[in-house]
Motif scaffolding. Structure first.
Motif, PDB file in Angstrom:
ATOM      1  N   ASP A 184       0.841  -1.190   0.000  1.00  0.00           N
ATOM      2  CA  ASP A 184       0.000   0.000   0.000  1.00  0.00           C
ATOM      3  C   ASP A 184       0.884   1.250   0.000  1.00  0.00           C
ATOM      4  OD1 ASP A 184       0.947   0.183   2.635  1.00  0.00           O
ATOM      5  OD2 ASP A 184      -0.821  -0.803   3.433  1.00  0.00           O
ATOM      6  N   ARG A 185       0.273   2.373  -0.345  1.00  0.00           N
ATOM      7  CA  ARG A 185       0.931   3.679  -0.292  1.00  0.00           C
ATOM      8  C   ARG A 185      -0.095   4.692   0.182  1.00  0.00           C
ATOM      9  NH1 ARG A 185       3.823   4.944  -5.923  1.00  0.00           N
ATOM     10  NH2 ARG A 185       1.941   3.998  -6.786  1.00  0.00           N
ATOM     11  N   THR A 186       0.341   5.917   0.392  1.00  0.00           N
ATOM     12  CA  THR A 186      -0.625   6.939   0.777  1.00  0.00           C
ATOM     13  C   THR A 186      -1.579   7.186  -0.383  1.00  0.00           C
ATOM     14  OG1 THR A 186       0.706   8.803   0.002  1.00  0.00           O
ATOM     15  CG2 THR A 186       1.074   8.052   2.267  1.00  0.00           C
ATOM     16  N   PHE A 187      -2.772   7.653  -0.070  1.00  0.00           N
ATOM     17  CA  PHE A 187      -3.779   7.906  -1.105  1.00  0.00           C
ATOM     18  C   PHE A 187      -3.256   8.879  -2.155  1.00  0.00           C
ATOM     19  CE2 PHE A 187      -7.320  10.453  -2.732  1.00  0.00           C
ATOM     20  CZ  PHE A 187      -8.074   9.454  -3.329  1.00  0.00           C
TER      21      PHE A 187
ATOM     22  N   LEU B 210      -3.964   5.675   3.982  1.00  0.00           N
ATOM     23  CA  LEU B 210      -3.360   4.654   3.143  1.00  0.00           C
ATOM     24  C   LEU B 210      -4.381   4.123   2.150  1.00  0.00           C
ATOM     25  CD1 LEU B 210      -1.322   2.558   5.733  1.00  0.00           C
ATOM     26  CD2 LEU B 210      -0.407   4.126   4.037  1.00  0.00           C
ATOM     27  N   ALA B 211      -3.892   3.683   1.005  1.00  0.00           N
ATOM     28  CA  ALA B 211      -4.759   3.101  -0.025  1.00  0.00           C
ATOM     29  C   ALA B 211      -4.057   1.895  -0.627  1.00  0.00           C
ATOM     30  CB  ALA B 211      -5.070   4.135  -1.111  1.00  0.00           C
ATOM     31  N   PRO B 212      -4.800   0.854  -1.038  1.00  0.00           N
ATOM     32  CA  PRO B 212      -4.171  -0.315  -1.673  1.00  0.00           C
ATOM     33  C   PRO B 212      -3.404   0.102  -2.918  1.00  0.00           C
ATOM     34  CG  PRO B 212      -6.474  -0.739  -1.139  1.00  0.00           C
ATOM     35  CD  PRO B 212      -6.264   0.727  -0.941  1.00  0.00           C
ATOM     36  N   ASP B 213      -2.219  -0.448  -3.088  1.00  0.00           N
ATOM     37  CA  ASP B 213      -1.410  -0.129  -4.254  1.00  0.00           C
ATOM     38  C   ASP B 213      -1.423  -1.294  -5.241  1.00  0.00           C
ATOM     39  OD1 ASP B 213       0.317   1.067  -6.019  1.00  0.00           O
ATOM     40  OD2 ASP B 213       2.125   0.610  -4.874  1.00  0.00           O
TER      41      ASP B 213
END
Length: 251
Positions: free
Chosen positions: A41-44, A70-73
């Motif tokens: 994941d990474r930041t949105f 956070l958002a799924p990458d």
């Protein structure tokens, strides 16, 4: 204050997703040909920029960066070859090197490294729960009996040497472009499958899952600790927000 609440919530959800992937890997530890997955994941903001475009196109001057939710990458698949296990079963096969068996499923042709086959009620080579195994000519393979022999290139013969067909082994330009289908097999995802010439196939062997049990256990404990820590702090935030709104209401 609410910003921290959202950050924590996204972190808890992210660790939950990571645990789901780890649990799936561990569940498939004994599944022939299974390839381990890794959740990232990474930041949105980073995910949005990577999918929409350059953040500097607007010409605005950035005076600082701040990490939000956070958002799924991506979900990465480890395509490394697993170890080989001798089974002694006449309908078990393993591919050495690059390549996949082709399976005719209800959703079209899908691909797998799992070569633990059986026969259906019509005597055709079959991957249980998925579909018919395709030969080098792209057609299903009919054996009628499991009393067969095979050579190192996947050619199949009866016990007295009568040729029955050859297992199809197919490769792709970029394995990383394959997509995991709902069946658990791989979808070509628009790529053209190419027959592998002189493919090396081991008879009475299967390729084991490439899941590293110790690594998955370590990841699981790390994710669980992060999840539990985030959940505890969320409770504190919830209590603080409740108290704040109660006190403001009294004013």
């Amino acid at each position: 204050m609410t910003k921290g609440f959202y950050n924590l919530t996204s972190g808890v959800l992210s660790q939950g997703r990571r645990l789901d992937v780890i649990a799936n890997n561990m569940t498939n530890l004994a599944t022939a040909g299974y390839k381990a997955e890794t959740y990232t994941d990474r930041t949105f903001q980073e995910v949005l920029i990577s999918r929409v475009g350059n953040k500097d196109k607007s010409g605005a001057t950035v005076i600082g960066e701040e990490s939000y939710i956070l958002a799924p990458d991506q979900l990465y698949v480890n395509y490394d070859q697993g170890s080989f296990k001798e089974t002694g079963l006449t309908l078990d096969f393993a591919i050495v090197g690059d390549g996949y068996f082709a399976i005719q499923t209800g959703d079209g042709v899908e691909y797998t490294r799992g070569g633990s086959f059986s026969l259906d009620d019509q005597g055709r080579l079959y991957l249980s729960g998925h579909g018919l195994v395709l030969g080098s000519d792209g057609a299903p393979i009919t054996l009628s009996t499991d009393e067969i022999t095979a050579d190192g290139e996947g050619r199949l013969y009866t016990a007295d040497g009568y040729y029955l067909g050859q297992l199809g082994v197919y490769a792709f330009a970029d394995n990383n472009q394959l997509a995991k289908a709902e069946s658990g097999l791989f979808d070509a995802n628009g790529q053209q499958a190419q027959p592998v010439e002189n493919a090396q196939v081991m008879w009475q062997y299967v390729e084991e899952s490439n899941v590293d049990m110790l690594q998955e256990m370590s990841r699981m404990m790390t994710a669980q600790q992060a999840l539990q820590g985030g959940a505890q702090i969320l409770k504190l935030y919830d209590a603080l927000l409740t108290k704040t709104t109660t006190e403001v209401g009294r004013l």
